[in-house]
Scaffold this motif. Sequence first.
Motif, PDB file in Angstrom:
ATOM      1  N   ASP A 126      -3.363  -4.841   4.625  1.00  0.00           N
ATOM      2  CA  ASP A 126      -2.875  -3.639   3.943  1.00  0.00           C
ATOM      3  C   ASP A 126      -3.539  -3.365   2.596  1.00  0.00           C
ATOM      4  O   ASP A 126      -3.412  -2.260   2.060  1.00  0.00           O
ATOM      5  CB  ASP A 126      -1.354  -3.748   3.707  1.00  0.00           C
ATOM      6  CG  ASP A 126      -0.567  -3.827   5.002  1.00  0.00           C
ATOM      7  OD1 ASP A 126      -1.022  -3.236   5.992  1.00  0.00           O
ATOM      8  OD2 ASP A 126       0.488  -4.485   5.008  1.00  0.00           O
ATOM      9  N   GLU A 151      -6.269  -0.291   2.078  1.00  0.00           N
ATOM     10  CA  GLU A 151      -5.659   1.032   2.186  1.00  0.00           C
ATOM     11  C   GLU A 151      -4.777   1.318   0.965  1.00  0.00           C
ATOM     12  O   GLU A 151      -4.778   2.441   0.432  1.00  0.00           O
ATOM     13  CB  GLU A 151      -4.813   1.118   3.451  1.00  0.00           C
ATOM     14  CG  GLU A 151      -4.117   2.463   3.635  1.00  0.00           C
ATOM     15  CD  GLU A 151      -3.220   2.496   4.861  1.00  0.00           C
ATOM     16  OE1 GLU A 151      -2.519   3.507   5.038  1.00  0.00           O
ATOM     17  OE2 GLU A 151      -3.220   1.506   5.620  1.00  0.00           O
ATOM     18  N   CYS A 152      -4.039   0.311   0.507  1.00  0.00           N
ATOM     19  CA  CYS A 152      -3.177   0.471  -0.660  1.00  0.00           C
ATOM     20  C   CYS A 152      -4.003   0.841  -1.893  1.00  0.00           C
ATOM     21  O   CYS A 152      -3.673   1.799  -2.609  1.00  0.00           O
ATOM     22  CB  CYS A 152      -2.385  -0.811  -0.905  1.00  0.00           C
ATOM     23  SG  CYS A 152      -1.634  -0.938  -2.550  1.00  0.00           S
ATOM     24  N   ARG A 158      -7.088   2.041  -2.219  1.00  0.00           N
ATOM     25  CA  ARG A 158      -7.768   3.343  -2.142  1.00  0.00           C
ATOM     26  C   ARG A 158      -6.780   4.483  -2.326  1.00  0.00           C
ATOM     27  O   ARG A 158      -7.063   5.471  -3.021  1.00  0.00           O
ATOM     28  CB  ARG A 158      -8.500   3.477  -0.806  1.00  0.00           C
ATOM     29  CG  ARG A 158      -9.681   2.532  -0.673  1.00  0.00           C
ATOM     30  CD  ARG A 158     -10.504   2.834   0.564  1.00  0.00           C
ATOM     31  NE  ARG A 158     -11.629   1.910   0.690  1.00  0.00           N
ATOM     32  CZ  ARG A 158     -12.782   2.040   0.035  1.00  0.00           C
ATOM     33  NH1 ARG A 158     -12.970   3.085  -0.775  1.00  0.00           N
ATOM     34  NH2 ARG A 158     -13.749   1.157   0.191  1.00  0.00           N
ATOM     35  N   ARG A 159      -5.616   4.363  -1.718  1.00  0.00           N
ATOM     36  CA  ARG A 159      -4.617   5.425  -1.837  1.00  0.00           C
ATOM     37  C   ARG A 159      -4.074   5.512  -3.260  1.00  0.00           C
ATOM     38  O   ARG A 159      -3.961   6.605  -3.834  1.00  0.00           O
ATOM     39  CB  ARG A 159      -3.483   5.146  -0.854  1.00  0.00           C
ATOM     40  CG  ARG A 159      -2.360   6.168  -0.876  1.00  0.00           C
ATOM     41  CD  ARG A 159      -1.308   5.786   0.145  1.00  0.00           C
ATOM     42  NE  ARG A 159      -0.047   6.453  -0.078  1.00  0.00           N
ATOM     43  CZ  ARG A 159       1.102   6.111   0.480  1.00  0.00           C
ATOM     44  NH1 ARG A 159       1.128   5.073   1.306  1.00  0.00           N
ATOM     45  NH2 ARG A 159       2.207   6.782   0.222  1.00  0.00           N
ATOM     46  N   LEU A 160      -3.751   4.376  -3.867  1.00  0.00           N
ATOM     47  CA  LEU A 160      -3.213   4.373  -5.224  1.00  0.00           C
ATOM     48  C   LEU A 160      -4.264   4.826  -6.228  1.00  0.00           C
ATOM     49  O   LEU A 160      -3.969   5.624  -7.139  1.00  0.00           O
ATOM     50  CB  LEU A 160      -2.718   2.966  -5.582  1.00  0.00           C
ATOM     51  CG  LEU A 160      -2.197   2.776  -7.009  1.00  0.00           C
ATOM     52  CD1 LEU A 160      -1.018   3.703  -7.288  1.00  0.00           C
ATOM     53  CD2 LEU A 160      -1.806   1.316  -7.243  1.00  0.00           C
ATOM     54  N   GLY A 176      -6.837   6.814  -5.742  1.00  0.00           N
ATOM     55  CA  GLY A 176      -7.030   8.254  -5.607  1.00  0.00           C
ATOM     56  C   GLY A 176      -5.875   9.046  -6.185  1.00  0.00           C
ATOM     57  O   GLY A 176      -6.080  10.093  -6.824  1.00  0.00           O
ATOM     58  N   HIS A 177      -4.662   8.552  -5.996  1.00  0.00           N
ATOM     59  CA  HIS A 177      -3.495   9.254  -6.527  1.00  0.00           C
ATOM     60  C   HIS A 177      -3.514   9.275  -8.052  1.00  0.00           C
ATOM     61  O   HIS A 177      -3.237  10.310  -8.677  1.00  0.00           O
ATOM     62  CB  HIS A 177      -2.215   8.584  -6.022  1.00  0.00           C
ATOM     63  CG  HIS A 177      -0.957   9.234  -6.502  1.00  0.00           C
ATOM     64  ND1 HIS A 177      -0.402  10.334  -5.891  1.00  0.00           N
ATOM     65  CD2 HIS A 177      -0.146   8.943  -7.566  1.00  0.00           C
ATOM     66  CE1 HIS A 177       0.698  10.699  -6.534  1.00  0.00           C
ATOM     67  NE2 HIS A 177       0.867   9.869  -7.561  1.00  0.00           N
ATOM     68  N   ASP A 181       7.270   6.453  -2.097  1.00  0.00           N
ATOM     69  CA  ASP A 181       6.402   7.630  -2.211  1.00  0.00           C
ATOM     70  C   ASP A 181       5.839   7.689  -3.631  1.00  0.00           C
ATOM     71  O   ASP A 181       6.576   7.656  -4.618  1.00  0.00           O
ATOM     72  CB  ASP A 181       7.212   8.886  -1.900  1.00  0.00           C
ATOM     73  CG  ASP A 181       6.350  10.139  -1.820  1.00  0.00           C
ATOM     74  OD1 ASP A 181       5.151  10.068  -2.162  1.00  0.00           O
ATOM     75  OD2 ASP A 181       6.883  11.195  -1.420  1.00  0.00           O
TER      76      ASP A 181
END
Length: 464
Positions: free
Chosen positions: A54, A57-58, A60-62, A64-65, A137
């Motif tokens: 995980d 993915e965590c 990259r998502r965080l 980018g956010h 979220d």
Amino acid sequence: MTLTDSTSGTLQDAAVAPPGLPSGGRAVRRAPVDTRTAVPVLDVTIPVFNEERDLEECLRRLHGHLLDTFPHTFRITVADNASTDGTLKIAERLAREFPEVTVVHLDEKGRGNALRKVWLASPSPVLAYMDVDLSTDLAALPPLLAPLISGHSDLAIGTRLTRNSRVVRGPKREFISRGYNLMLHSLMAARFSDAQCGFKAIRADVAQQILPYTVDNSWFFDTELLVLAERCGLRVHEVPVDWVDDPDSSVDVVRTALADIRGMARLTRDLVYGRIPVPELRAALARGPLPASSRADEQTRRGSLFGQLVRFAAIGAASTLAYLLIFLFCRGFMDPQLANFLALLVTAVANTGANRRFTFGIQGGNPVRHHFEGLIVFGIGLVLTSGALALVHWTTTPDRWAEVLTVLAANLAATAVRFLLFRLWVFRERTPRTHTGGTTIAAQQPVENTEAGTQAPSTETAAS
């Protein structure tokens, strides 16, 4: 502990030295965070143990956010807790790709251990952490951080247990989570709604002062930090979150819950015996209560006899119903006196906690003393109900419902006695007394501030 530099890939030592308490006076308000600082304003820690599936993915998502939504500089710190799979290699690869990512490798496991060490070593003024599965979220991140940056709050938590939260998870986790938080409210006078949501942030200036007094290295760290923050008079901001349970989580919920209960017992001992210098921490960190004049009307309403009777009656009705259900359940396989004892003990503890918080409005003070005195009141109720049972069995051979009516009548009498003792003894307003010129004078302020959760120091001195 070693830090992996995200640009050079070299290892550098990070010293963690607990600071002493400041010698200044009470800090009534916090200054806003200087967002023009050369160091990252925000440091988000991701504690991981064998999360090779995980982690990428965590991150990259965080990442980018934060790039898209956070208007200030930031850093993401991966705290690898002695992983044995490819977690560390993945983290180091992403640290070379993203300049905002830093990797910390620790030889010991434990979320509390990781957060304590990383936060104490971080130069950022705002510190946060979240679980690697990103169950929460990320839209809740800005409202989590804003009150810390502005100086409005000291610590911020995500909560899954308010009516505005939207949560998807199984009934076992829901039951354990709500039951655990109910215990915290009843036994430790906690006011926060969700102790274990993996979505929290704290101001670094506050963290530097209270983190050295936390000792848990695992999941109870969250609870310990929050209880200590409240006891020290800090403001805890709560953000309702949207949260989806990770069905593949490796956390043993039952084992963690039992460890948390043991942690509650240990923390209670630490607070009772003074291992944690709460008065000194309060003097250095607490914001202080609002002026008494601004709360006079509210205190009057809370202390009115009619209002206390209404709240006590509502809690008493729920306690009586719970008592009957427990008594009937236990009576099916045990002696009536033992069934009465167990039913009365369970409901007495819950009843004391509920009346402490809702009937008499006490949120701070000494919950251990209140529960001890509540158990003395429980003993009086036990004498009344046990005596009634013994009398009815001595005079006749009652059936099950005759027993129920007997203990119900005795319990109602015990309830009236309980209210009087709660109001006149257990939860009475205690006022310190001073001696002036050999004359004893009652001080104006109560020892227990029922709204601010503070306890005024005793002002008694020897008469000259």
